[in-house]
Every structure is written in structure tokens, then in C-alpha cells.
Design a protein around this motif. Sequence first.
Motif, PDB file in Angstrom:
ATOM      1  N   VAL A  47       0.841  -1.205   0.000  1.00  0.00           N
ATOM      2  CA  VAL A  47       0.000   0.000   0.000  1.00  0.00           C
ATOM      3  C   VAL A  47       0.874   1.253   0.000  1.00  0.00           C
ATOM      4  O   VAL A  47       0.658   2.187  -0.782  1.00  0.00           O
ATOM      5  N   LEU A  48       1.892   1.234   0.843  1.00  0.00           N
ATOM      6  CA  LEU A  48       2.782   2.392   0.927  1.00  0.00           C
ATOM      7  C   LEU A  48       3.479   2.624  -0.412  1.00  0.00           C
ATOM      8  O   LEU A  48       3.549   3.754  -0.919  1.00  0.00           O
ATOM      9  N   ALA A  49       3.955   1.526  -0.997  1.00  0.00           N
ATOM     10  CA  ALA A  49       4.665   1.646  -2.268  1.00  0.00           C
ATOM     11  C   ALA A  49       3.738   2.152  -3.363  1.00  0.00           C
ATOM     12  O   ALA A  49       4.123   2.997  -4.178  1.00  0.00           O
ATOM     13  N   THR A  50       2.499   1.658  -3.377  1.00  0.00           N
ATOM     14  CA  THR A  50       1.562   2.109  -4.395  1.00  0.00           C
ATOM     15  C   THR A  50       1.247   3.584  -4.219  1.00  0.00           C
ATOM     16  O   THR A  50       1.131   4.321  -5.204  1.00  0.00           O
ATOM     17  N   ALA A  51       1.120   3.990  -2.949  1.00  0.00           N
ATOM     18  CA  ALA A  51       0.839   5.407  -2.710  1.00  0.00           C
ATOM     19  C   ALA A  51       1.975   6.261  -3.260  1.00  0.00           C
ATOM     20  O   ALA A  51       1.746   7.288  -3.907  1.00  0.00           O
ATOM     21  N   ARG A  52       3.217   5.825  -3.004  1.00  0.00           N
ATOM     22  CA  ARG A  52       4.354   6.575  -3.541  1.00  0.00           C
ATOM     23  C   ARG A  52       4.333   6.585  -5.064  1.00  0.00           C
ATOM     24  O   ARG A  52       4.598   7.605  -5.700  1.00  0.00           O
ATOM     25  N   ALA A  53       4.015   5.437  -5.646  1.00  0.00           N
ATOM     26  CA  ALA A  53       4.028   5.335  -7.105  1.00  0.00           C
ATOM     27  C   ALA A  53       2.947   6.206  -7.729  1.00  0.00           C
ATOM     28  O   ALA A  53       3.183   6.920  -8.702  1.00  0.00           O
ATOM     29  N   LEU A  54       1.742   6.149  -7.129  1.00  0.00           N
ATOM     30  CA  LEU A  54       0.626   6.940  -7.660  1.00  0.00           C
ATOM     31  C   LEU A  54       0.949   8.421  -7.621  1.00  0.00           C
ATOM     32  O   LEU A  54       0.639   9.169  -8.549  1.00  0.00           O
ATOM     33  N   GLY A  55       1.555   8.844  -6.541  1.00  0.00           N
ATOM     34  CA  GLY A  55       1.779  10.269  -6.348  1.00  0.00           C
ATOM     35  C   GLY A  55       3.071  10.762  -6.945  1.00  0.00           C
ATOM     36  O   GLY A  55       3.361  11.948  -6.887  1.00  0.00           O
ATOM     37  N   GLU A  56       3.860   9.867  -7.509  1.00  0.00           N
ATOM     38  CA  GLU A  56       5.147  10.291  -8.044  1.00  0.00           C
ATOM     39  C   GLU A  56       4.921  11.145  -9.284  1.00  0.00           C
ATOM     40  O   GLU A  56       4.460  10.660 -10.302  1.00  0.00           O
ATOM     41  N   ALA A  57       5.253  12.401  -9.179  1.00  0.00           N
ATOM     42  CA  ALA A  57       4.961  13.320 -10.262  1.00  0.00           C
ATOM     43  C   ALA A  57       6.222  13.736 -10.997  1.00  0.00           C
ATOM     44  O   ALA A  57       6.333  13.582 -12.219  1.00  0.00           O
ATOM     45  N   ILE A  58       7.186  14.247 -10.226  1.00  0.00           N
ATOM     46  CA  ILE A  58       8.370  14.855 -10.827  1.00  0.00           C
ATOM     47  C   ILE A  58       9.166  13.833 -11.625  1.00  0.00           C
ATOM     48  O   ILE A  58       9.476  14.036 -12.798  1.00  0.00           O
ATOM     49  N   MET A  59       9.459  12.705 -10.974  1.00  0.00           N
ATOM     50  CA  MET A  59      10.312  11.714 -11.640  1.00  0.00           C
ATOM     51  C   MET A  59       9.649  11.231 -12.923  1.00  0.00           C
ATOM     52  O   MET A  59      10.301  11.151 -13.967  1.00  0.00           O
ATOM     53  N   LEU A  60       8.340  10.926 -12.853  1.00  0.00           N
ATOM     54  CA  LEU A  60       7.690  10.393 -14.045  1.00  0.00           C
ATOM     55  C   LEU A  60       7.556  11.454 -15.126  1.00  0.00           C
ATOM     56  O   LEU A  60       7.638  11.145 -16.313  1.00  0.00           O
ATOM     57  N   SER A  61       7.367  12.692 -14.724  1.00  0.00           N
ATOM     58  CA  SER A  61       7.266  13.707 -15.766  1.00  0.00           C
ATOM     59  C   SER A  61       8.618  13.885 -16.450  1.00  0.00           C
ATOM     60  O   SER A  61       8.700  14.325 -17.581  1.00  0.00           O
ATOM     61  N   MET A  62       9.699  13.506 -15.735  1.00  0.00           N
ATOM     62  CA  MET A  62      11.010  13.591 -16.359  1.00  0.00           C
ATOM     63  C   MET A  62      11.261  12.449 -17.328  1.00  0.00           C
ATOM     64  O   MET A  62      11.831  12.654 -18.394  1.00  0.00           O
ATOM     65  N   VAL A  63      10.877  11.230 -16.959  1.00  0.00           N
ATOM     66  CA  VAL A  63      11.329  10.092 -17.761  1.00  0.00           C
ATOM     67  C   VAL A  63      10.263   9.421 -18.626  1.00  0.00           C
ATOM     68  O   VAL A  63      10.619   8.733 -19.570  1.00  0.00           O
ATOM     69  N   SER A  64       8.976   9.599 -18.301  1.00  0.00           N
ATOM     70  CA  SER A  64       8.024   8.812 -19.085  1.00  0.00           C
ATOM     71  C   SER A  64       7.346   9.649 -20.160  1.00  0.00           C
ATOM     72  O   SER A  64       6.379   9.231 -20.768  1.00  0.00           O
ATOM     73  N   GLY A  65       7.876  10.820 -20.400  1.00  0.00           N
ATOM     74  CA  GLY A  65       7.358  11.582 -21.522  1.00  0.00           C
ATOM     75  C   GLY A  65       6.310  12.576 -21.096  1.00  0.00           C
ATOM     76  O   GLY A  65       5.604  12.370 -20.126  1.00  0.00           O
ATOM     77  N   SER A  66       6.230  13.675 -21.822  1.00  0.00           N
ATOM     78  CA  SER A  66       5.257  14.683 -21.429  1.00  0.00           C
ATOM     79  C   SER A  66       4.152  14.773 -22.470  1.00  0.00           C
ATOM     80  O   SER A  66       3.631  15.829 -22.747  1.00  0.00           O
ATOM     81  N   VAL A  67       3.828  13.636 -23.057  1.00  0.00           N
ATOM     82  CA  VAL A  67       2.721  13.592 -24.008  1.00  0.00           C
ATOM     83  C   VAL A  67       1.620  12.737 -23.407  1.00  0.00           C
ATOM     84  O   VAL A  67       1.888  11.664 -22.895  1.00  0.00           O
TER      85      VAL A  67
END
Lengths: 333, 328
Positions: free
Chosen positions: A240-260
Motif C-alpha cells: 500500500v505504501l509503495a503504491t501510494a508513492r508510485a501513484l503520487g510520483e509526479a516529478i520523476m515520471l514527468s522527467m522520464v516517461s514523456g510529457s505527451v
Amino acid sequence: MSNHGSHNAKPKDRTDQRAEVALGALASAVLLLIAFMIVFVFSKAWPSFAHNGLAWFGGGGNVDEQLSNIFNSPANPADYVYTMHAWPLLYATALITGVSLLLATTISLLSAMFIVEFAPDAMRRVLQPVVRLLAAVPSVIYGLIGVLVLVPFVGNQVITAGQKESVQYVIQLDGTSILVGILVLTVMITPIMVAIVTDALRAVPRSWTEGAAALGVNRWRALRTVGLRAARPAIVAAAVLATARALGEAIMLSMVSGSVAFAPNPLDGVTFFVEPARTLAATVVDNAEGLSVKPFGQTIYAFAAILLISSFFLSFAGWVARQSMRKYTLQAR
Amino acid sequence: MSTHSHVPAPAPPVPPAPPRDISRGEDSWSLGDKIGVGMAWAAGILLCLVAGAIVLYMLVRGIQYLKFSELVSHPLPSLDQSNSGGFLDPIEGTIILTILGTAIAAPIGIGIAVWLSEYARPSWLARAVESGVEIVAGTPSIVLAIFGLLVFQQSFFGFLSFTAEGNAVFGRSFFTAGAMMSLIALPLIVGATREALHSIPSHVREASYALGKDRASTIRRVLLPASRRGIGTGITLGMGRIVGDTAIVVILLGASLQLQAENDVPVLGTLKGTGSTLTSYVYNNSPAGEGGAPQKAYAAAFVLLIIVIFLNFAIDLIARRKEPAWNR
């Protein structure tokens, strides 16, 4: 709930009562603030949901175009544009979070078992602080490594020219992809889970696994059947804790998974993994400058509201799961 | 177990069992078990490799790009990496924000933990507060950030940040960012403090009551000093989260290149002004932000990593402190 000796302390004077009231008021104030936050975000988000109905959750159209239409909507409140079909964002969030969680759970269970039972002492002594350090590394550092090392690597070495051509009219492949997003996210959340699961496996009474061993089971079986089972509530809590971190991860994902805001298509075969996608949280970060434009801000708050609801459901689901396991296992906190 | 004490009939002679393989060797294991253990080893080694790769890579890049002058010079707006100055301001920003966030979160968190563990009346309220803290722990910091922006842009909170002409409140300042940062540190502090209070046996409390102390002074004189270790750990963990958070900084601190004080009042002016931290500096200098200054980003990330390692080390030090007598 421990109410240590609440009855054997007779308040001698008012200070005791005052302390209780003050602390209670403090706790209530924080509670109020949280309730306020939930109400605030939802009321702000409501127009976006109300104008689109269930279509909000559906697909259709280009989310980025919809966002810019909303951003450029006329100044007259009656003419505000609200059209939003957020499916690609929801899909990207679920996809990236789900796959990372699966990978992280597998790796973390195995490596927690390794640390507790199989690792040589020297390795164990190194691994534990390292895991704790990895769990504490800021996500922006993971993002930086992702965007400067992995993204160029995927863009130049992994993606072939043929793959780029095959989808060139739909999307540009430059290496920012769900593949890198999932990889980095997995690296990010695995240590959190390893730390919790290792502690839980340690807390399993020695006599339980020894009992299993006495019945002739080998170390691996004893750990898997007795240890892991006893640690289930902690595993759920870790997930649950890990999923919460993953769901809320904004900065890192906006850096690496594309901004489209693109919904990767599984029908594209291998190319699927190198297609970009943008999660809800990353969308919020990328568009935060536009918050002051009213309909645009309301749309962004709608994304935030979805994130908020998901994290409620997450902690609720975790709580239910732990309740149902409680009977059979160690008392989970 | 058995209350019947009749003598069992002598068992028929059992043929001596073949000597069982009681060695801890893994030769006798079934294939599935061997695969399982192999995978556990693989996962453990993978973890080591990834961790080692990340730490080594950051170390190499950090030593390669970090110059001492960067630590003490202000960042300058320039597209060229050699002219864009150092990151003194982000370092200051990180320190200010961490201190501010912790200063807000620590008293509130400790207070809530004490109330939850020692009073918790009425119990429905206690349960609600508990789930409230859990909700905060699960809320993404990006949601907290835009919620904070919404709140602090109300004119009521105008005294906390810039106010533009026409009374539009900017809402972005160290104060507002620190307030939201305190929320991400809060659950950690509450959790660690509660755990510490829980681990104090109830006879310690009873001894204090027997000496005529009431609950408030028992908490202040006995329980809080005894749970210093837990509180310290919680606060350090919270600091780690604050240091590492980017979303709140990007949205609520304005992420301006240099510290921009709101007015000339020495401390308050800075706190009411905007700034940046190491995290937002890294973000903005990475290819994802506007600036393409990877060398600066690596150097700043290295400094950030060192701060985090230092905090981790501090947690270890706290954990090694002397335990209260009843736990030894």
C-alpha cells in the motif's frame, strides 16, 4: 488503542485537564484541516466532472488538445470550455503503477527473504543500510539518472529506426517511455518494500520457523510457508505504501516517461514499451502554471481529486486486507 | 495432555530409519525450492548491483562536476553552463525549508502522538484522527502542493507571501511551502513518537502516578524524555522527506533561481519570499526542466545525496543512543 492507566491517575489540578483539552484540540484541528482539504479539492474539481459526466473517464480526442482548449477558453464564465476525456492519463497511471508494483513486490519479497535467511553476514551488513539509503534517495535524483542515462540509451540503442517510422504519424519516440518510467519507479519503490518486509520477517517468532524445520521442511520452505504467511499484513502494508508513492510520483515520471498524454497501444507489440505516457500526477506538475486560469485550474484539481480518491481507496483496501488476515497471523499494527 | 495414564502396549519394533540428511546442504532440496532460493539470491544481488550502480554513478558524476566555488556562489540566469553560477541559494533554500517544515511539524506531530497514545478520548475522535493522519501519509505531495496554493492564495493569507497590485496574493513563499512540507513530515513524526510511547511499559507510568504526579507532568517529565530516541528518528525521517520533495517546491516555492525576499526585514522578508531548493534546482536544470545544464544538475544532485546520506547516518546515531533503563 492503549489507554495506559487512565483510571488510576486522578487529576490533582486543572493543568492535567488543560493538557488533555489542548492536545485534543490540536489533533482535531489537524483533522479539520484534512477534511477541509478534501472538501476544498473536490468542490474545486466539481465543474470539470459535472460538465463531462462519465465521459470524463472515457477516451476520445487528444488530451493535450483538450487541455489547451480549456486553457484558452473565453473569459466569459458562461463560455468556459470543460471538455476532457482523461482516459489516456488514467490508463497511463494504472499501467505504470500496476506493472511497477508487480515487479517491486516480486523483487522485494525475494530479496527480503534473501536478506533474512540466505545472505552471508558480510553482505547482509552492507545490504541493510544500502536499502535504507535507497529508500530515502529523493525521487528527483532517480529522475535525473533516468532522464540523462536511461532515456538516451533507450532512445538511441533500444528503439530501432523501423519502430520510429512505424508510429511516426502518431507519436514521436525519443526514449522517454513507459519502459523507463516503470524501471525507475520499480527501483524507487522496491527499497521501501524491502525495508518493511525484512523487518516483518525478522519479527516472526523464531519458534514458528523452527517448528516448521522440526517437521522436516527445509529453510526455504519454512520461510516461504511460515515466515511469509505470518508477515502478510506487513507485506500488504508495504504494498500500500509503495503504491501510494508510485501513484503520487509526479516529478520523476514527468522527467522520464514523456510529457505527451498518449495512451500506449498494446497492439503495437514491442514498440508498446517504448511509447511515452503521462500519469495524472505528472500532468498536474506539468500544467501547474496554468492553475490561475479558472476552468483549467478546475480541470487540474479534478486530476488531483482522482489521485486523492485513489489513495483513500488504497488505504481502505489495505486496511480491509489486513483486518481479514489478522485472525491468522501476528498482530499487525 | 492425556489424562489417561494407562501404559501403552509395547510398540512393534520399528526398523531403524535410514539416517536422515540433516545437513543444511541444499543437495536434497526439490527443484522448485532450488529455483526459489536461486531467485532470492538473484534478487538480492540485483538489489546490490542497482544500489551500487546508482551510488557509484552519482559519486563519479558528482566528483567530476562539483566545484567548490559552486557551493558558495549564487545561481545566475544563463543558458551556458559555465556562466550559470553555483547553487548557494538552492542550498540555503533546502536548509530554510527543512528547518521551517520540521519546526511546524514536530510540535504538532508530537502533540498528536501524545494525545493518541495517552488520552485518546473520545475514542471515535481518536480513530478519526488516526485515519486522518493515515490519509495525509497517503496523499501525494503534488496534491498537497496544489491544495496549498489554493489555500494560501486566499487574501486572508496574504501576509504570508507576495501581494501583487489589485490584492492578488501570490501564495508562493517559504512560509506556504514550509506549511505544506510539514504535512508530509507529520505522519512520520506521529508514527515514530507513538511507537516510542507504546514501548514504554505501563509500570513506568504507574510509578510516576504513585509518586503523586498527574498525567500532564508524567508526560512531560517521564514519557517524553524516555521517547526521545523515537521522536528523534521520526523528525530525522521527516527531514529526509522534506529535503527530497520536489513537487511542493516547484509549485509552492516559486522555484525562482535566487532567494527573492519579499521586503527588507532580515528573516521574515526571506521567509515571505520565494526561492528554490536543491531538488527544484536539479529538476529545472535537467532536460525535463527549461535549462539544459546536466553538469549543474549532477553536481546539485550529488550535494543532495550527501545531505540524505548524512540524515540516514544521523538516524543510525540516534538509534545507537542509550535506551531507557526499563528496556535494557
